[in-house]
Write an enzyme that holds these catalytic residues in place. Sequence first.
Site, short mmCIF file in Angstrom:
data_model
loop_
_atom_site.label_atom_id
_atom_site.label_comp_id
_atom_site.label_asym_id
_atom_site.label_seq_id
_atom_site.Cartn_x
_atom_site.Cartn_y
_atom_site.Cartn_z
N SER A 273 -2.54 0.51 14.47
CA SER A 273 -3.30 1.65 14.84
C SER A 273 -3.46 1.95 16.24
CB SER A 273 -4.65 1.76 14.11
OG SER A 273 -5.43 2.81 14.56
N THR B 296 -9.45 -5.69 14.11
CA THR B 296 -8.37 -6.13 13.26
C THR B 296 -6.90 -5.40 13.80
OG1 THR B 296 -8.58 -4.63 11.68
CG2 THR B 296 -9.62 -6.48 11.29
N VAL C 278 -3.07 -7.03 -1.78
CA VAL C 278 -2.32 -7.73 -0.56
C VAL C 278 -3.00 -8.82 -0.36
CG1 VAL C 278 -1.31 -5.98 0.91
CG2 VAL C 278 -3.55 -6.00 0.94
N ILE D 266 -3.59 10.43 11.00
CA ILE D 266 -2.78 11.00 10.11
C ILE D 266 -3.33 11.55 8.96
CG2 ILE D 266 -0.43 10.30 9.00
CD1 ILE D 266 -0.37 9.94 11.98
N GLY E 38 0.95 -1.19 0.12
CA GLY E 38 -0.08 0.00 -0.06
C GLY E 38 0.96 1.33 -0.07
N ALA E 39 1.75 1.27 -0.85
CA ALA E 39 2.65 2.33 -1.09
C ALA E 39 2.52 3.37 -1.97
CB ALA E 39 4.17 2.02 -1.19
N TYR F 240 -12.58 -2.44 12.54
CA TYR F 240 -11.26 -2.00 12.03
C TYR F 240 -10.52 -2.12 13.50
CZ TYR F 240 -7.71 1.47 11.07
OH TYR F 240 -6.53 2.09 10.91
N ARG G 187 0.23 5.93 -1.62
CA ARG G 187 -0.33 6.98 -1.30
C ARG G 187 -0.21 7.10 0.28
NH1 ARG G 187 -6.03 5.35 -2.29
NH2 ARG G 187 -6.72 4.67 -0.30
N ASN H 237 1.56 -2.23 5.30
CA ASN H 237 1.13 -0.85 5.57
C ASN H 237 -0.48 -1.00 5.05
OD1 ASN H 237 0.83 1.95 5.86
ND2 ASN H 237 0.72 1.76 3.75
#
Length: 244
Positions: free
Chosen positions: A136, A152, A59, A182, A10-11, A149, A13, A85
């Site tokens: 997270s 996980t 992924v 973020i 997931g690079a 979320y 963005r 990520n």
Amino acid sequence: MPQKTVLITGATRGIGRGIAIGFQEAGYAVFGTGRNINAHKADFSWAKEKGIELLEADVSNQTAMEEIIKKIRTSHGRLDVLINNAGIAANTPASRITPEEAQKIIDTNFKAVFQNCQAYYLAQRKEGGNIINVASVLGMVGTTLASVYSGTKGAVIAMTRSLAIEWASSGFRVNAICPGFIDTDMTGMIKKREAILAKMLEFIPQKRLGKPEDLAGAALFLASDGASYITGQTLVVDGGLTAM
Ligand code: NAI
């Protein structure tokens, strides 16, 4: 010394891109994954300019991810660091989340992370390796609209500890990073609503959202030899949010 290699899922963005640029600037050969890269090559000229190689793979596609790890090992001899990520969120009340939506979050944020850790371990078992999982703060504390979320991300933190123990004797370190709030597409909804943003900033001692590049330093530290005695840990990068 051969150039070190890193693969970041997931690079394309957000945080993944911030980490990718940080590692490139630190001298790594950087590989990133994402979906729809081939169809939108022009959007990723920033990566090409920096020599960051973006490869298309979902992924959760185990075979595609295994192929990418193999490709990097063939061209560079080894994959020094894997950063899991890629992730998705859903701002849906727990009472309304559908089984399909829940499954997709679980598959992307947890099952795929495990699969990739396993594929990396099997490929690098002779050399050892370094895994950094992006979890997270919502895996540590609760909030509204984040039930599956959060689950996980908590699971990723717990799995990180167990893998660190199981694979320590094979020369692997496995750690997690927990971003706070973020400034990325994922938090776009919050930014659009000024009142919610203001309320959120009240709870962040540094009074700002994090920037994707704020995560690069934490990941580079965990990837470095300076962190060689650190494994199974969670590094929180949240401007003080969870210190309150
Ligand atoms: P984002 O939505 O800006 O970027 C997510 C990246 O993951 C994108 O490149 C996207 O294409 C990729 N991705 C998503 N599903 C994928 C799949 N199935 N296969 C391949 N790539 C996939 O999100 P952001 O904010 O950069 O998040 C990155 C990670 O950081 C996620 O794991 C997220 O849960 C975590 N995080 C983000 C926080 C934030 O405030 N933005 C806070 C805490 C954790």
